[in-house]
Design a protein around this motif. Structure first.
Motif, PDB file in Angstrom:
ATOM      1  N   GLY A  98      22.482 -50.322 -19.017  1.00 39.78           N
ATOM      2  CA  GLY A  98      21.048 -50.055 -18.936  1.00 39.78           C
ATOM      3  C   GLY A  98      20.364 -50.203 -20.276  1.00 39.78           C
ATOM      4  O   GLY A  98      19.143 -50.249 -20.328  1.00 39.78           O
ATOM      5  N   GLY A 103      17.668 -47.156 -21.986  1.00 42.94           N
ATOM      6  CA  GLY A 103      17.834 -47.081 -20.537  1.00 42.94           C
ATOM      7  C   GLY A 103      18.162 -45.677 -20.071  1.00 42.94           C
ATOM      8  O   GLY A 103      18.077 -44.710 -20.827  1.00 42.94           O
ATOM      9  N   ALA A 104      18.542 -45.601 -18.820  1.00 39.70           N
ATOM     10  CA  ALA A 104      18.736 -44.306 -18.188  1.00 39.70           C
ATOM     11  C   ALA A 104      20.198 -43.887 -18.163  1.00 39.70           C
ATOM     12  O   ALA A 104      20.536 -42.885 -17.556  1.00 39.70           O
ATOM     13  N   GLY A 105      21.068 -44.658 -18.783  1.00 35.53           N
ATOM     14  CA  GLY A 105      22.501 -44.397 -18.701  1.00 35.53           C
ATOM     15  C   GLY A 105      22.871 -42.990 -19.133  1.00 35.53           C
ATOM     16  O   GLY A 105      22.284 -42.437 -20.059  1.00 35.53           O
ATOM     17  N   GLU A 106      23.847 -42.426 -18.431  1.00 31.66           N
ATOM     18  CA  GLU A 106      24.297 -41.072 -18.765  1.00 31.66           C
ATOM     19  C   GLU A 106      25.813 -41.117 -18.911  1.00 31.66           C
ATOM     20  O   GLU A 106      26.511 -41.537 -17.977  1.00 31.66           O
ATOM     21  N   ALA A 144      28.265 -40.271 -16.104  1.00 34.72           N
ATOM     22  CA  ALA A 144      28.331 -41.065 -14.878  1.00 34.72           C
ATOM     23  C   ALA A 144      28.963 -42.428 -15.128  1.00 34.72           C
ATOM     24  O   ALA A 144      28.989 -43.265 -14.243  1.00 34.72           O
ATOM     25  N   ASP A 202      27.715 -47.495 -14.696  1.00 34.56           N
ATOM     26  CA  ASP A 202      27.069 -46.233 -14.349  1.00 34.56           C
ATOM     27  C   ASP A 202      27.157 -46.145 -12.829  1.00 34.56           C
ATOM     28  O   ASP A 202      26.439 -46.849 -12.120  1.00 34.56           O
ATOM     29  N   GLU A 245      26.301 -44.147 -10.614  1.00 35.22           N
ATOM     30  CA  GLU A 245      25.186 -43.662  -9.791  1.00 35.22           C
ATOM     31  C   GLU A 245      24.090 -44.706  -9.660  1.00 35.22           C
ATOM     32  O   GLU A 245      23.491 -44.860  -8.596  1.00 35.22           O
ATOM     33  N   LEU A 246      23.819 -45.397 -10.762  1.00 35.78           N
ATOM     34  CA  LEU A 246      22.757 -46.398 -10.720  1.00 35.78           C
ATOM     35  C   LEU A 246      23.311 -47.782 -10.387  1.00 35.78           C
ATOM     36  O   LEU A 246      22.560 -48.686 -10.023  1.00 35.78           O
ATOM     37  N   PRO A 276      23.607 -54.014  -7.928  1.00 30.45           N
ATOM     38  CA  PRO A 276      23.837 -52.615  -8.321  1.00 30.45           C
ATOM     39  C   PRO A 276      24.383 -51.766  -7.169  1.00 30.45           C
ATOM     40  O   PRO A 276      25.269 -50.945  -7.375  1.00 30.45           O
ATOM     41  N   GLN A 277      23.894 -51.994  -5.946  1.00 32.17           N
ATOM     42  CA  GLN A 277      24.362 -51.131  -4.857  1.00 32.17           C
ATOM     43  C   GLN A 277      25.832 -51.356  -4.534  1.00 32.17           C
ATOM     44  O   GLN A 277      26.455 -50.519  -3.894  1.00 32.17           O
ATOM     45  N   VAL A 311      27.975 -48.878  -6.944  1.00 37.97           N
ATOM     46  CA  VAL A 311      27.679 -47.450  -6.887  1.00 37.97           C
ATOM     47  C   VAL A 311      28.821 -46.742  -6.169  1.00 37.97           C
ATOM     48  O   VAL A 311      29.365 -47.256  -5.195  1.00 37.97           O
ATOM     49  N   THR A 371      29.361 -43.544  -4.110  1.00 43.52           N
ATOM     50  CA  THR A 371      28.646 -42.417  -3.505  1.00 43.52           C
ATOM     51  C   THR A 371      29.614 -41.252  -3.351  1.00 43.52           C
ATOM     52  O   THR A 371      30.749 -41.455  -2.934  1.00 43.52           O
TER      53      THR A 371
END
Lengths: 287, 783
Positions: B457, B461-464, B467, B651, B653-654, B774-775, B778, B780
């Motif tokens: 990202g 970006g939004a990376g954590e 995750a 990541d 989740e994203l 991306p999906q 992921v 879940t």
């Protein structure tokens, strides 16, 4: 092409040439011109108007000049004032775009993927619009973005009034690549301790930023504003789900009482993305 | 992008790039790399001009009194043209000519490989962006407005956009919808393995996306002919095609090759050049065309979108028993390179593995999608992603390490391909794989990662970190070198020496692959002359063929070597005679000619005695044969192999993915220029990462959705990982000039498979579609 030196001169120039288009950074306008989508008969350049390129303070607010570039807003002194706007400015594209593109231009273009827009929506920013004869009027940014109020001919966005909240703010954006890219979804979270509020806006998934107001009120009620302010992971996750479901609702069930069709996998992924962004953003704001 | 990236990188690299100490010879202890000749990291002669932005490309050309061209393109993917009215456009002030299909004096169709494509659509439009008419005017805006003023009445037809439906659909073209079918049969159809894994894979539409869009200048000649200045990668073929369409003899048309601003496929499409030349002939004025980015995406060929179904049979030890596959290539509206792409896809469908029984059905079909064509590694890249997906599946099923499973099946010299061709060239597959497997893994990020860990990202970006999962995956790929299936691969080169300076004249186009630098090195090596110039290319020179499949390193490099050796003999013969020894016993170095024992010596200048020496030579590798009706035949001159280990951060989740490191081991035959070699590998790997993660030219019902570089996301410097060349295997290929193998294509073929494999390892998801959405990456949480 004229290059006025003040906001009122620019408005006057637009009055003389009603068909002329104002241009600041030109990062969207010139791309449209080069694509042949737009053939302006004249241009009013805003680049020489120095009063628009900085900011000043007024009653606990900052009045941001519409000519502030993304590069300028990304700098640490600005980030100390309005952290989420600075973060969105730093994420707004490659350096060439950030050096030229402006705050006012981001608003005027109103692209769904405009990175500043969800931040301004969460901040409940007001636009100071300059009109003929030195007139000034204020429009909430959300009204302009939603088309509830429009700019009249020969009006220009002069300043953006943003509250100085002295509290954490976060802007997060999901993109398709590691390098600069358009947001597939973005979330801005702003804490307002004085009013004990959390404000959230989701960008890029709809023509304008979306505000999940119920989710905001619910999560604000859970926060211990006088204490640690932290929330349990479960609460953060629930907030994310709440925001995502509010912004990307399920299909309405048909009138005949049968089951609603499920969302497509791509839309479900977008919903999960919004949930993760909102959860992470709130977590970072409260940590 | 890679052609450009490579050129730009070439220009700035004056020092040796990162190659691990273990890498090649010439790097060993006490072995200084040479400063000139083969093995030297010679910089391209135009490096400075390209870096400073003063190097002229076709879009920079100018001629007195030139007109501007604009092409009207179809807004529909499939439509009948009822009428074309150009009168409003022709009447506009400043417009000098409007041409449609009625104004093509010669052949109305063209095609570099199959002549099936109209210069201008006449009755039927078969794809979005197909040219309908062209305008020349005295200003580019006038030309554009006039093109828009041409009134075309269409009857819009239902487009055929699903290649699976093309078989049963009404013919889209007089040649029919099936461009080629190869049913490869090898071994025993009844054979089965204990373990069977199946998979369905989809590969998207990669665009070559050259950084410099198409451009050209056509100048009419007093003799009624025309000269076309453009970045053609196959000038002689383009000249012949254009001449046929103009109704002229080929010698009345001259194609002059300008700087090539990026070419990982064919350029320029004759669909740009022919209207341009036509307008110049029509108006008697020079005419210039500079395509917009949108026209560029609409006007050139893309990589074949491909659908692949696989069934692998293996024994309990993981040894492959049989591979069954169905491969469907979406050729788009016209045939172009689809036949060759299909041959490569079918022949390499099992990958660089020993497979006793193989049954592969391949089809290339016509649709109303954008035309597909040559993009490097075509055919081979799509199947690599699929067979490596199958190897991962098999490894997971058997609980064997994925690298170990691949090693158990690795192909080597002497093994037989499913086409029945014996691998006679070096095939160090196991050695390459071990090299990438055993290379140290990149360090994991530290506990406080924000500062020094580039998350998926990007930096803002939004990376954590919590995750993010790291994955390691492998890809092993192969590609053929040179044209296949009986293509006459030949090149001609001339070397001239005068006054201590050598000049190479060869119509091989420098596309960024480094041919001009190689030609200088070859002459330096053979003649010991430091100053070597390479002449600009035009079609007055003898043909050298297209700049594809690494052929210029091989055939044109080989032709230059032979010509240089002939000059050497001319130079040394009198001396050898005088000294009473053969020319082989004389050496040339530093402008001096010395006998083997060092006793006799003279300078090159003295030996030349003011003479001018010329020699012309050809290089033509051993012939190949077409694949027969069961896909059997010695179709390829040579093969190149590559192993890649990808390390990715996902990541989960994203679903955002960042490639952290690509470790590459490649079979190169011989390192001719270490710096350029490394750049070519880095560029190829990066193009492969684009195909793996972001590059997909999307269409909706045949319409190209985002023909711009915002919608079509190329890898940026932040997306390009550390590319570590851990091993270059230098087993010389005895049939290749210098023993060297072309290097650019095989990293492109292999990298996407390796990235997909690493994403599989990080997420546990199947990852059967490229680019990875991306999906699909992921994870879940349960439920």
């Amino acid at each position: 092409m004229t290059l006025p030196a003040s906001l009122d001169e620019a408005v006057a120039a637009l009055e003389v040439m009603p068909a002329a288009v104002p241009v600041a950074g030109g990062t969207d306008l010139m791309a449209a011109v080069n694509k042949g989508l737009l053939r302006p008969s004249g241009l009013v350049g805003l680049g020489r108007i120095s009063e628009l390129r900085g900011w000043h303070y007024q009653d606990g607010h900052a009045l941001l000049g519409a000519g502030l570039t993304h590069a300028r807003m990304g700098r640490p002194d600005f980030a100390a004032l309005i952290p989420a706007l600075a973060a969105s400015a730093r994420a707004a594209g490659p350096p060439q775009i950030r050096n030229a593109g402006t705050l006012g231009g981001n608003i005027a273009t109103s692209a769904p993927t405009g990175d500043a827009l969800p931040v301004l929506a969460a901040l409940e920013a007001e636009l100071v619009v300059a009109g003929p004869g030195g007139a000034r009027r204020e429009i909430p940014v959300s009204h302009l973005l939603a088309g509830r109020e429009m700019l009249a001919p020969a009006e220009l966005i002069g300043f953006v009034r943003v509250p100085l909240l002295h509290a954490p703010q976060v802007f997060l954006k999901a993109t398709g690549r590691t390098g600069p890219g358009r947001a597939t979804a973005s979330v801005a979270i702003v804490l307002d301790p004085a009013r004990r509020g959390v404000r959230c806006a989701v960008g890029a998934i709809a023509p304008m930023p979306l505000r999940p107001l119920e989710a905001e009120r619910w999560i604000a009620s859970l926060i211990d504003w006088d204490g640690e302010r932290g929330l349990a992971p479960d609460a953060l996750a629930a907030f994310g789900e709440y925001v995502a479901a509010a912004c990307i609702p399920d299909h309405a069930p048909p009138a005949d009482g049968s089951e609603a069709p499920p969302l497509s996998p791509a839309v479900l992924h977008l919903r999960r993305t919004v949930a993760a962004l909102a959860r992470r953003a709130l977590g970072r704001a409260l940590s | 992008m890679s052609g450009d990236a490579a050129t730009a990188a070439n220009a700035t690299s004056t020092t040796l790039p990162r190659i691990d100490a273990a890498a090649g010879p010439g790097d060993g202890p006490g072995h200084e790399p040479p400063l000139m000749g083969l093995g030297a990291s010679l910089s391209p002669a135009d490096a400075r001009a390209k870096t400073e932005g003063t190097f002229p490309y076709a879009a920079d050309l100018w001629a007195e009194g030139l007109l501007w061209a604009s092409v009207l393109r179809s807004p529909h993917p499939h439509a009948r043209i009822l009428s074309i009215d150009t009168s409003a456009a022709a009447a506009m002030p400043g417009v000098r000519a409007v041409v449609t299909h009625e104004d093509v004096p010669g052949d109305s169709n063209y095609g570099r490989r199959v002549v099936d494509r109209p210069v201008f659509a006449s009755e039927l439009v078969r794809h979005h962006g197909e040219p309908i008419a062209a305008v020349a005017a005295d200003h580019p805006d006038t030309a554009r407005l006039a093109a828009a003023a041409i009134a075309v009445e269409y009857e819009v037809l239902e487009p055929v956009t699903d290649p699976e439906k093309a078989f049963a659909a009404e013919p889209l073209h007089p040649d029919g919808n099936l461009i080629r079918h190869i049913p490869l049969r090898y071994g025993d159809a009844e054979a089965t393995g204990e373990i069977i894994v199946e998979g369905l894979y989809r590969i998207g539409r990669q665009d070559p996306a050259p950084i410099g869009a198409e451009a050209g200048l056509a100048v009419p000649r007093p003799d009624g002919g025309v000269e076309i200045y453009t970045a053609s990668t196959d000038p002689h073929t383009d000249r012949d095609l254009a001449a046929a369409c103009f109704g002229l003899e080929p010698d009345r048309v001259k194609v002059v090759v300008t700087g090539v601003p990026g070419a990982t496929g064919d350029r320029e499409d004759p669909g740009f050049q022919i209207p341009l030349g036509l307008l110049a002939l029509r108006t008697g004025c020079p005419v210039k065309l500079a395509a917009t980015r949108e026209e560029s995406f609409l006007g050139h060929a893309h990589r074949h979108p491909t659908l692949l179904r696989y069934r692998h049979h293996a024994d309990a030890d993981g040894r492959l028993v049989k591979v069954e596959a169905q491969i469907l290539l979406d050729a788009g509206a016209y045939a172009d390179a689809s036949s060759e792409s299909l041959a490569a896809a079918v022949a390499f469908a099992c990958g660089p593995y020993v497979v006793p029984h193989a049954f592969i059905e391949g089809w290339a079909v016509r649709t109303n999608n954008p035309p597909s064509g040559h993009v490097r590694g075509e055919g081979a890249m799509q199947v690599c992603a699929a067979y490596e997906g199958q190897m991962d599946k098999l490894a997971a099923r058997l609980g064997i390490d994925p690298a170990e499973l691949r090693l158990r099946n690795a192909l080597s010299t002497g093994d037989i391909l499913p086409t029945g061709q014996t691998v006679t060239c070096p095939a160090p597959v196991a050695e390459l794989l071990r090299a990438v497997r055993d290379a140290p893994l990149p360090a994991l990020p530290k506990d406080t990662p924000e500062d020094d860990w580039l998350l998926p990202g990007g930096p803002e970006g939004a990376g954590e970190p919590g995750a993010v999962r790291r994955g390691v995956g492998y890809g092993v790929g192969m590609v053929h070198m040179l044209g296949a299936e009986g293509a006459d691969e030949v090149s001609t080169a001339t070397v001239r020496v005068h006054d201590g300076v050598a000049t190479v004249i060869c119509a091989a186009v420098e596309t960024g692959q480094g041919f001009t630098t190689l030609a200088r090195q070859v002459v330096q090596e053979v003649l010991g002359i430091d100053e070597v110039h390479v002449a600009a290319v035009d079609t007055d020179q003898p043909p050298a063929g297209p700049a594809t499949h690494g052929r210029h390193t091989w055939v044109s490099g080989g032709a230059v070597e032979r010509a240089a050796k002939m000059v050497r003999t001319q130079l040394l013969q009198p001396l050898a005679h005088k000294f009473g020894m053969s020319t082989e016993l004389l050496q040339i170095a530093d402008g001096k000619i010395t006998s083997y024992d060092g006793v006799l010596s003279t300078t090159v200048m003295e030996a030349m005695d003011g003479k001018e020496l010329w020699a012309t030579a050809q290089c033509r590798p051993h012939p190949t044969e077409p694949l027969d009706e069961s896909g059997q035949g010695d179709a390829f001159v040579g093969l190149a192999f590559c192993a890649v280990r990808a390390v990715v951060d996902v990541d989960i989740e994203l679903g955002s993915i960042r490639v952290v490191e690509m470790a590459v081991a490649q079979d190169v035959g011989r390192v001719l220029n270490p710096a350029q070699l490394a750049i070519r590998i880095e560029a190829g790997i990066t193009q492969g990462i684009g195909a793996a993660l972001t590059e997909n030219l999307r269409t909706a019902r045949g319409l190209i959705r985002h023909p711009d570089l915002t919608g079509y996301a190329l890898p940026t410097s932040l997306d390009a990982p550390d590319i570590r060349i851990v091993k270059l295997v230098e087993e010389r290929d005895v049939v290749a000039p210098f023993g060297a193998k072309p290097v650019s294509a095989v990293p492109v073929v292999t990298a996407p498979a390796a990235v997909a494999s690493a994403v599989r390892s990080a997420t546990g998801r199947p990852v059967n579609r490229l680019p990875v959405r991306p999906q699909a990456a992921v994870v879940t949480p349960k439920g």
